[in-house]
Design a protein around this motif. Structure first.
Motif, PDB file in Angstrom:
ATOM      1  N   PHE A   4     -21.428 153.762 127.197  1.00  9.55           N
ATOM      2  CA  PHE A   4     -21.665 154.912 126.324  1.00  9.55           C
ATOM      3  C   PHE A   4     -20.392 155.279 125.570  1.00  9.55           C
ATOM      4  CE2 PHE A   4     -24.966 155.169 129.514  1.00  9.55           C
ATOM      5  CZ  PHE A   4     -26.091 155.466 128.756  1.00  9.55           C
ATOM      6  N   SER A   5     -20.549 155.487 124.264  1.00  9.63           N
ATOM      7  CA  SER A   5     -19.410 155.790 123.404  1.00  9.63           C
ATOM      8  C   SER A   5     -19.130 157.281 123.294  1.00  9.63           C
ATOM      9  CB  SER A   5     -19.648 155.217 122.000  1.00  9.63           C
ATOM     10  OG  SER A   5     -19.820 153.825 122.052  1.00  9.63           O
ATOM     11  N   ARG A   6     -19.976 158.099 123.913  1.00 10.48           N
ATOM     12  CA  ARG A   6     -19.770 159.547 123.909  1.00 10.48           C
ATOM     13  C   ARG A   6     -20.547 160.147 125.071  1.00 10.48           C
ATOM     14  NH1 ARG A   6     -23.641 161.730 118.996  1.00 10.48           N
ATOM     15  NH2 ARG A   6     -25.402 160.375 119.415  1.00 10.48           N
ATOM     16  N   ASP A   7     -20.363 161.434 125.298  1.00 10.80           N
ATOM     17  CA  ASP A   7     -21.102 162.126 126.347  1.00 10.80           C
ATOM     18  C   ASP A   7     -22.578 162.219 125.960  1.00 10.80           C
ATOM     19  OD1 ASP A   7     -18.620 162.484 127.424  1.00 10.80           O
ATOM     20  OD2 ASP A   7     -18.529 164.646 127.093  1.00 10.80           O
ATOM     21  N   VAL A   8     -23.463 161.885 126.909  1.00 13.04           N
ATOM     22  CA  VAL A   8     -24.899 161.979 126.657  1.00 13.04           C
ATOM     23  C   VAL A   8     -25.578 162.589 127.876  1.00 13.04           C
ATOM     24  CG1 VAL A   8     -24.876 159.946 125.154  1.00 13.04           C
ATOM     25  CG2 VAL A   8     -25.467 159.682 127.575  1.00 13.04           C
ATOM     26  N   GLU A   9     -26.836 162.979 127.687  1.00 16.18           N
ATOM     27  CA  GLU A   9     -27.690 163.420 128.783  1.00 16.18           C
ATOM     28  C   GLU A   9     -28.884 162.476 128.869  1.00 16.18           C
ATOM     29  OE1 GLU A   9     -27.181 168.226 129.125  1.00 16.18           O
ATOM     30  OE2 GLU A   9     -28.436 167.457 127.499  1.00 16.18           O
ATOM     31  N   LEU A  10     -29.126 161.919 130.058  1.00 15.49           N
ATOM     32  CA  LEU A  10     -30.257 161.026 130.277  1.00 15.49           C
ATOM     33  C   LEU A  10     -31.483 161.834 130.692  1.00 15.49           C
ATOM     34  CD1 LEU A  10     -28.578 158.112 132.281  1.00 15.49           C
ATOM     35  CD2 LEU A  10     -28.999 158.254 129.823  1.00 15.49           C
ATOM     36  N   PHE A  11     -32.662 161.425 130.183  1.00 14.14           N
ATOM     37  CA  PHE A  11     -33.910 162.127 130.480  1.00 14.14           C
ATOM     38  C   PHE A  11     -34.933 161.249 131.206  1.00 14.14           C
ATOM     39  CE2 PHE A  11     -32.096 165.084 127.593  1.00 14.14           C
ATOM     40  CZ  PHE A  11     -32.745 166.300 127.780  1.00 14.14           C
ATOM     41  N   THR A  12     -35.040 159.975 130.840  1.00 14.58           N
ATOM     42  CA  THR A  12     -36.060 159.110 131.439  1.00 14.58           C
ATOM     43  C   THR A  12     -35.520 157.695 131.623  1.00 14.58           C
ATOM     44  OG1 THR A  12     -37.010 158.340 129.341  1.00 14.58           O
ATOM     45  CG2 THR A  12     -37.910 160.379 130.259  1.00 14.58           C
ATOM     46  N   TYR A  13     -36.200 156.947 132.524  1.00 11.92           N
ATOM     47  CA  TYR A  13     -35.969 155.511 132.698  1.00 11.92           C
ATOM     48  C   TYR A  13     -37.331 154.811 132.650  1.00 11.92           C
ATOM     49  CZ  TYR A  13     -32.029 157.727 135.199  1.00 11.92           C
ATOM     50  OH  TYR A  13     -30.986 158.535 135.568  1.00 11.92           O
ATOM     51  N   LEU A  14     -37.342 153.594 132.079  1.00 10.16           N
ATOM     52  CA  LEU A  14     -38.582 152.814 132.022  1.00 10.16           C
ATOM     53  C   LEU A  14     -38.245 151.330 132.193  1.00 10.16           C
ATOM     54  CD1 LEU A  14     -41.636 152.518 131.519  1.00 10.16           C
ATOM     55  CD2 LEU A  14     -41.165 152.494 129.067  1.00 10.16           C
ATOM     56  N   PRO A  15     -38.308 150.795 133.422  1.00 12.22           N
ATOM     57  CA  PRO A  15     -38.050 149.369 133.636  1.00 12.22           C
ATOM     58  C   PRO A  15     -39.166 148.510 133.035  1.00 12.22           C
ATOM     59  CG  PRO A  15     -37.883 150.626 135.693  1.00 12.22           C
ATOM     60  CD  PRO A  15     -38.540 151.511 134.685  1.00 12.22           C
ATOM     61  N   HIS A  16     -38.773 147.369 132.454  1.00 13.20           N
ATOM     62  CA  HIS A  16     -39.787 146.467 131.888  1.00 13.20           C
ATOM     63  C   HIS A  16     -39.426 145.013 132.164  1.00 13.20           C
ATOM     64  CE1 HIS A  16     -42.986 144.996 129.346  1.00 13.20           C
ATOM     65  NE2 HIS A  16     -42.123 144.258 128.679  1.00 13.20           N
ATOM     66  N   MET A  17     -40.338 144.322 132.852  1.00 13.01           N
ATOM     67  CA  MET A  17     -40.266 142.878 133.074  1.00 13.01           C
ATOM     68  C   MET A  17     -41.690 142.340 132.961  1.00 13.01           C
ATOM     69  SD  MET A  17     -37.597 142.712 136.331  1.00 13.01           S
ATOM     70  CE  MET A  17     -38.426 143.979 137.312  1.00 13.01           C
ATOM     71  N   HIS A  18     -41.852 141.039 133.206  1.00 16.42           N
ATOM     72  CA  HIS A  18     -43.185 140.451 133.216  1.00 16.42           C
ATOM     73  C   HIS A  18     -43.580 140.110 134.656  1.00 16.42           C
ATOM     74  CE1 HIS A  18     -43.040 139.285 128.643  1.00 16.42           C
ATOM     75  NE2 HIS A  18     -43.167 140.578 128.855  1.00 16.42           N
ATOM     76  N   VAL A  19     -44.428 139.090 134.832  1.00 14.31           N
ATOM     77  CA  VAL A  19     -45.072 138.887 136.138  1.00 14.31           C
ATOM     78  C   VAL A  19     -44.155 138.288 137.199  1.00 14.31           C
ATOM     79  CG1 VAL A  19     -47.386 138.737 135.180  1.00 14.31           C
ATOM     80  CG2 VAL A  19     -46.006 136.659 135.352  1.00 14.31           C
ATOM     81  N   ARG A  20     -42.992 137.778 136.818  1.00 16.55           N
ATOM     82  CA  ARG A  20     -42.053 137.271 137.820  1.00 16.55           C
ATOM     83  C   ARG A  20     -41.081 138.355 138.291  1.00 16.55           C
ATOM     84  NH1 ARG A  20     -42.879 133.294 133.985  1.00 16.55           N
ATOM     85  NH2 ARG A  20     -43.412 131.195 134.723  1.00 16.55           N
ATOM     86  N   GLY A  21     -41.113 139.523 137.646  1.00 14.44           N
ATOM     87  CA  GLY A  21     -40.203 140.599 138.003  1.00 14.44           C
ATOM     88  C   GLY A  21     -40.465 141.126 139.404  1.00 14.44           C
ATOM     89  N   LYS A  22     -39.404 141.261 140.213  1.00  7.22           N
ATOM     90  CA  LYS A  22     -39.523 141.748 141.593  1.00  7.22           C
ATOM     91  C   LYS A  22     -39.022 143.182 141.739  1.00  7.22           C
ATOM     92  CE  LYS A  22     -38.242 139.251 145.063  1.00  7.22           C
ATOM     93  NZ  LYS A  22     -37.400 138.413 145.964  1.00  7.22           N
ATOM     94  N   ASP A  23     -37.829 143.435 141.230  1.00  5.50           N
ATOM     95  CA  ASP A  23     -37.228 144.753 141.395  1.00  5.50           C
ATOM     96  C   ASP A  23     -36.232 144.992 140.274  1.00  5.50           C
ATOM     97  OD1 ASP A  23     -34.432 143.879 142.254  1.00  5.50           O
ATOM     98  OD2 ASP A  23     -35.597 142.984 143.868  1.00  5.50           O
ATOM     99  N   MET A  24     -35.887 146.259 140.079  1.00  5.09           N
ATOM    100  CA  MET A  24     -34.888 146.610 139.067  1.00  5.09           C
ATOM    101  C   MET A  24     -34.131 147.844 139.527  1.00  5.09           C
ATOM    102  SD  MET A  24     -35.231 147.277 134.923  1.00  5.09           S
ATOM    103  CE  MET A  24     -35.588 145.560 134.524  1.00  5.09           C
ATOM    104  N   LYS A  25     -32.818 147.808 139.300  1.00  2.00           N
ATOM    105  CA  LYS A  25     -31.947 148.913 139.700  1.00  2.00           C
ATOM    106  C   LYS A  25     -31.115 149.365 138.503  1.00  2.00           C
ATOM    107  CE  LYS A  25     -29.789 148.709 143.667  1.00  2.00           C
ATOM    108  NZ  LYS A  25     -28.799 148.339 144.725  1.00  2.00           N
TER     109      LYS A  25
END
Length: 556
Positions: A348-369
């Motif tokens: 991040f190039s400046r201060d921000v506020e995070l509101f949401t997360y949305l992980p996206h993979m296809h059918v081989r996706g197991k986990d995301m952190k």
């Protein structure tokens, strides 16, 4: 007397064994008697389940009535005890989310007791009032509905299709949007949809370039396969995007011309409703482009005509919401790999506020952190989805915005199962790269954010000072940025994209309100502007002024 007590105790014990409906002891140790649908279970279903488990929606059955729910009792018990339902795959140790649909242990125990006791209805008079479910638009009645101009017919055979449909807004002035929702016209084949804001400049470029506008550029790592954009098998490999160009983001797919993300639709995702005082901007004359991923699941021709509904902000917001994603385009999953790791980075190039997360993979996706490494070296896990499900992609909405200081690095780590053990794997014998179709893979950690610096001190610059910055700036022989003055405003346009206003906080330093970036202008010993230094995603990009252009007021 002692023997009498023993006999009575044994009789009571046998009664409980023969009739389990007399009692149920939960894991928490409390006793629940005569658990019924009407009094105990329906309130849980109404609060947590019926948004999807209702007629003509995503779920296979309704849970609004005892008659609907009773045939599924054993299956409900199994899915609830295993925590498969309601779907909430986020590890509870990380983050607090406003849209958490998971059940408390007490609720799980109640449903378990109901099934174990014979799944009885109870007194219908105990049934609470049915929830006020919204048929159609979950954001409420839209102020504006934008619909595909023509119905699309999907052929029954062949590969998945990614189709872009352009919908004119006909907006005569800049319009702020408070909420947006995509209505798939045919949920049987529409897997997911992304709506983009295509600026007037992009619209003009699309008309000029025609079909080539959204095609991969020569020399990029991408190629076009029918309607699909895919990564070349022989392209450079960086499984760790932190060591890849652009943090893992490769340019040249052609998709940059689609525009800026407005909203998303995937099965299971929450609606895009932004807090009061925060909105997204649709410029006058813009189009909305919806990119639809069609899955050919029915074996017969299907028709679709999807729509986007908008609720307009009542006034200009204090902050602009921005959707972005940590992406790795360069990874390559070997054949048979059962736990292949892929990483993407963004600074991040400046201060921000995070509101949401949305992980996206296809059918081989197991986990995301999702993790962040703060400027002081602290590392924090924001979200861990331990059991990713392609068919139920959840957006995680934070209870409170999370402040992220400038210089923080976001690291998104995903794992993939390309082995025979993965029953959803299309072909474990093939290496897999980033691409549109379900049989390729994706690695995107989407997030929504706003600038956390609303009260910066602005410097007043006169027209002559702003005119000195106007011009074309190049990186090598390529014009990268065009800067113009319109009235008292200095506007930036990168490669024909949306003109974005920059705000001066010093005579040579500007910041942006609607995306994460800063720019400093450089001058020579005579005080003339010679170039700029642009800071974004932890990178420093230098460009040289190659041509001066007249301001809009001068042209008039």
């Amino acid at each position: 007397m002692k023997n009498t007590f023993v006999v009575v105790a044994l009789l009571i014990l046998f009664a409980f064994i023969l009739d389990p409906s007399l009692t149920h002891i939960s894991a928490a140790g409390d006793v629940k008697k005569n658990v019924t649908f009407s009094k105990d279970v329906a309130p849980i279903f109404f609060q947590h389940c019926v948004d999807c488990h209702r007629p003509n929606d995503l779920a296979p059955m309704s849970l609004l009535s005892y008659k609907d729910a009773r045939p599924w009792a054993k299956s409900i018990r199994e899915r609830v005890v295993s925590r498969q339902m309601p779907p909430w795959p986020a590890d509870p140790h990380y983050g607090k989310f406003a849209n958490d649909t998971s059940l408390s242990q007490s609720d799980v125990d109640t449903i378990t007791a109901w099934v174990d006791q014979g799944a009885k209805e109870g007194n219908p008079k105990d049934l609470p009032a049915a929830p006020n479910l919204i048929d159609g638009w979950k954001i409420g009645k839209p102020d504006v509905v934008l619909t595909m101009q023509e119905e699309y017919t999907l052929a029954p055979e062949g590969s998945d299709e990614y189709i872009n449909f352009s919908i004119p807004t006909s907006f005569k002035q800049d319009t702020w949007v408070q909420a947006a929702e995509i209505h798939p016209g045919n949920k049987k084949v529409v897997h997911h949809v992304i709506a983009f804001i295509q600026t007037p400049q992009m619209v003009a470029m699309a008309k000029t370039a025609g079909r080539k506008y959204l095609s991969p550029t020569a020399g990029s790592i991408f190629y076009q396969d029918g309607t699909l954009i895919r990564t070349r098998l022989e392209a450079p490999v960086y499984d760790d995007g932190c060591n890849a160009p652009g943090g893992g983001i490769a340019r040249g797919s052609g998709q940059e011309g689609l525009g800026f993300p407005l909203c998303f639709y995937t099965p299971g995702k929450d609606t895009d409703i932004w807090p009061e005082g925060i909105a997204k901007l649709i410029p006058a004359g813009a189009n909305i482009v919806i990119q639809v991923h069609y899955s050919k699941t029915t074996g017969k021709p299907e028709k679709d005509r999807s729509s986007v509904g908008l609720i307009l902000a009542k006034s200009a917001p204090e902050k602009a919401m921005t959707s972005f994603g940590v992406i790795n385009h360069y990874f390559k999953i070997p054949p048979g790999a059962d736990n292949h790791e892929v990483i993407g980075c963004y600074t991040f190039s400046r201060d921000v506020e995070l509101f949401t997360y949305l992980p996206h993979m296809h059918v081989r996706g197991k986990d995301m952190k999702y993790e962040v490494v703060y400027p002081d070296g602290r590392r924090e896990t924001l979200l861990y989805v331990s059991k990713y499900n392609f068919n139920w992609q959840t957006m995680y909405r934070l209870e409170k915005p999370l402040l992220i200081p400038k210089g923080t690095k976001m690291i998104v780590t995903a794992h993939y199962d390309n082995s025979e053990k993965n029953k959803y794997n299309p072909d474990p014998t093939k290496a897999v790269r980033f691409g549109d179709p379900t049989y390729d893979e994706m690695m995107v950690g989407y997030f929504d954010y706003v600038s956390a610096i609303p009260n910066r001190t602005l410097v007043k610059l006169d027209s002559a000072a702003l005119d000195a910055f106007a011009g074309e700036y190049g990186i090598g022989p390529v014009v990268a940025v065009t800067i113009s003055r319109e009235g008292d405003h200095l506007l930036f346009a990168a490669q024909g994209n949306l003109k974005v206003e920059a705000f001066p906080e010093s005579p040579t330093k500007f910041y942006f309100k609607i995306f994460d970036g800063m720019v400093n202008f450089t001058k020579d010993e005579k005080g003339e502007v010679t170039g700029l230094v642009f800071q974004v995603n932890g990178q420093t990009i230098r460009a040289t002024k190659v041509k001066k252009i007249a301001s809009a007021s001068d042209k008039r």
